[in-house]
Design an enzyme around this catalytic site. Structure first.
Site, PDB file in Angstrom:
ATOM      1  N   ASP A   1       4.919   2.622   6.364  1.00 30.19           N
ATOM      2  CA  ASP A   1       4.315   2.302   7.647  1.00 30.19           C
ATOM      3  C   ASP A   1       5.272   1.594   8.593  1.00 30.19           C
ATOM      4  OD1 ASP A   1       4.289  -0.131   5.982  1.00 30.19           O
ATOM      5  OD2 ASP A   1       3.232  -1.022   7.679  1.00 30.19           O
TER       6      ASP A   1
ATOM      7  N   LYS B   1       0.826  -1.186   0.000  1.00 30.28           N
ATOM      8  CA  LYS B   1       0.000   0.000   0.000  1.00 30.28           C
ATOM      9  C   LYS B   1       0.871   1.251   0.000  1.00 30.28           C
ATOM     10  CE  LYS B   1      -2.544  -2.389   3.509  1.00 30.28           C
ATOM     11  NZ  LYS B   1      -3.002  -2.300   4.909  1.00 30.28           N
ATOM     12  N   GLY B   2       2.153   1.023   0.257  1.00 24.88           N
ATOM     13  CA  GLY B   2       3.081   2.132   0.520  1.00 24.88           C
ATOM     14  C   GLY B   2       3.213   3.159  -0.587  1.00 24.88           C
TER      15      GLY B   2
ATOM     16  N   ASP C   1      14.563  -1.548  -0.727  1.00 21.82           N
ATOM     17  CA  ASP C   1      15.289  -1.927   0.483  1.00 21.82           C
ATOM     18  C   ASP C   1      16.199  -3.111   0.133  1.00 21.82           C
ATOM     19  OD1 ASP C   1      15.716  -1.719   3.326  1.00 21.82           O
ATOM     20  OD2 ASP C   1      14.390  -3.410   3.629  1.00 21.82           O
TER      21      ASP C   1
ATOM     22  N   PHE D   1      15.059   3.114   9.446  1.00 24.98           N
ATOM     23  CA  PHE D   1      13.676   2.768   9.142  1.00 24.98           C
ATOM     24  C   PHE D   1      12.844   4.049   9.141  1.00 24.98           C
ATOM     25  CE2 PHE D   1       9.450   1.102   9.676  1.00 24.98           C
ATOM     26  CZ  PHE D   1       9.481  -0.002   8.845  1.00 24.98           C
TER      27      PHE D   1
ATOM     28  N   ARG E   1       1.202   5.856   7.880  1.00 22.15           N
ATOM     29  CA  ARG E   1       1.208   6.046   6.424  1.00 22.15           C
ATOM     30  C   ARG E   1       0.717   7.438   6.036  1.00 22.15           C
ATOM     31  NH1 ARG E   1       2.024   1.042   3.891  1.00 22.15           N
ATOM     32  NH2 ARG E   1       1.080  -0.742   4.904  1.00 22.15           N
TER      33      ARG E   1
ATOM     34  N   LYS F   1      17.585   2.599  -0.395  1.00 27.75           N
ATOM     35  CA  LYS F   1      18.534   2.290   0.698  1.00 27.75           C
ATOM     36  C   LYS F   1      19.560   1.313   0.150  1.00 27.75           C
ATOM     37  CE  LYS F   1      15.355   1.853   4.544  1.00 27.75           C
ATOM     38  NZ  LYS F   1      14.942   0.917   5.607  1.00 27.75           N
TER      39      LYS F   1
HETATM   40  P1  IMP Z   1      12.378  -5.056  -0.106  1.00 26.19           P
HETATM   41  O1  IMP Z   1      11.703  -6.216  -0.776  1.00 26.19           O
HETATM   42  O2  IMP Z   1      13.260  -5.499   1.017  1.00 26.19           O
HETATM   43  O3  IMP Z   1      13.091  -4.129  -1.070  1.00 26.19           O
HETATM   44  O4  IMP Z   1      11.269  -4.259   0.663  1.00 26.19           O
HETATM   45  C1  IMP Z   1      10.345  -3.512   0.088  1.00 26.19           C
HETATM   46  C2  IMP Z   1       9.255  -3.150   1.074  1.00 26.19           C
HETATM   47  O5  IMP Z   1       9.678  -3.191   2.459  1.00 26.19           O
HETATM   48  C3  IMP Z   1       8.851  -1.721   0.827  1.00 26.19           C
HETATM   49  O6  IMP Z   1       7.920  -1.632  -0.233  1.00 26.19           O
HETATM   50  C4  IMP Z   1       8.301  -1.331   2.167  1.00 26.19           C
HETATM   51  O7  IMP Z   1       6.936  -1.707   2.276  1.00 26.19           O
HETATM   52  C5  IMP Z   1       9.098  -2.106   3.188  1.00 26.19           C
HETATM   53  N1  IMP Z   1      10.173  -1.258   3.773  1.00 26.19           N
HETATM   54  C6  IMP Z   1      11.497  -1.347   3.567  1.00 26.19           C
HETATM   55  N2  IMP Z   1      12.169  -0.395   4.260  1.00 26.19           N
HETATM   56  C7  IMP Z   1      11.222   0.322   4.908  1.00 26.19           C
HETATM   57  C8  IMP Z   1      11.269   1.471   5.802  1.00 26.19           C
HETATM   58  O8  IMP Z   1      12.313   2.049   6.128  1.00 26.19           O
HETATM   59  N3  IMP Z   1      10.075   1.896   6.273  1.00 26.19           N
HETATM   60  C9  IMP Z   1       8.883   1.330   5.950  1.00 26.19           C
HETATM   61  N4  IMP Z   1       8.786   0.279   5.123  1.00 26.19           N
HETATM   62  C10 IMP Z   1       9.952  -0.231   4.617  1.00 26.19           C
HETATM   63 MG    MG Z   2       5.337  -1.938   4.249  1.00 18.18          MG
END
Ligand code: IMP
Ligand code: MG
Length: 179
Positions: A159, A43-44, A103, A152, A165, A131
């Site tokens: 969220d 939803k982000g 991330d 974070f 959010r 990141k």
């Molecule tokens: P990834 O698959 O590890 O790249 O993660 C992607 C998802 O993790 C993002 O779409 C976010 O929903 C969540 N996420 C990663 N880092 C953060 C953060 O610092 N704050 C909030 N959500 C995060």
């Molecule tokens: Mg999330």
């Protein structure tokens, strides 16, 4: 909510300015596409998508994909599962995949492959935050707003346990709220 915030990293006007720059770069690369096709991750990225597309003076088709990730029980491995899929065809189309933050990169990598498997001609990744220190798989954003350290963040769609959010800015939470 405000009392839970340690520090604001990006104000709503800084976010708006960054989005104008991102749109300029996207439009330059997609100058030959009459209609832009965007797929955003729930939803982000809903606020980010809404602000992006309202800066685009061309037709835009958009849709959402919902993913959830969970840890495997026996091996230490993260699985990404698609719980909501597209409702339109991406076959033969150039797609812009929109996410709030890159991330580890696992979600974007899997969704990108999913779109290519559905026949998308190409998939470009557009994220508001990046990141790089956290990356675990080989993926890069084609358009990235702000690069941040390994902290974070919440707000503007992001969220912590589905809270924060709707903050209009991006911020770091006070440590005690993670517990
Ligand atoms: P990834 O698959 O590890 O790249 O993660 C992607 C998802 O993790 C993002 O779409 C976010 O929903 C969540 N996420 C990663 N880092 C953060 C953060 O610092 N704050 C909030 N959500 C995060
Ligand atoms: Mg999330």
């Amino acid at each position: 909510m405000k009392n839970d915030i340690e520090k604001v990293l990006f104000s709503s006007s800084e976010i708006a300015a960054k989005i104008r720059t991102l749109v300029r770069n996207v439009l330059k690369d997609f100058r030959n596409e009459k209609t832009l096709v965007m797929v955003a991750l729930l939803k982000g990225s809903v606020f980010f998508l809404a602000d992006l597309i309202r800066q685009i003076n061309r037709p835009v088709e958009f849709d959402f994909i919902g993913t959830s990730s969970y840890e495997g029980s026996t091996v230490s491995k993260t699985y990404v599962e698609i719980y909501k899929d597209l409702t339109f065809e991406v076959k033969g189309k150039s797609v812009i995949l929109v996410d709030d933050i890159l991330d580890t990169g696992k979600t974007a990598k899997i969704v990108k492959k999913h779109l290519l498997d559905k026949g998308a001609k190409e998939v470009k990744l557009c994220v508001l935050l990046d990141k790089p220190a956290r990356r675990e798989v080989d993926i890069k954003a084609d358009y990235a707003g702000f690069e941040i350290d390994d902290v974070f963040v919440v707000g503007y769609g992001l969220d912590f346990k589905d809270k924060y959010r709707n903050l209009p800015y991006i911020a770091v939470l006070k440590k005690k709220h993670y517990n």
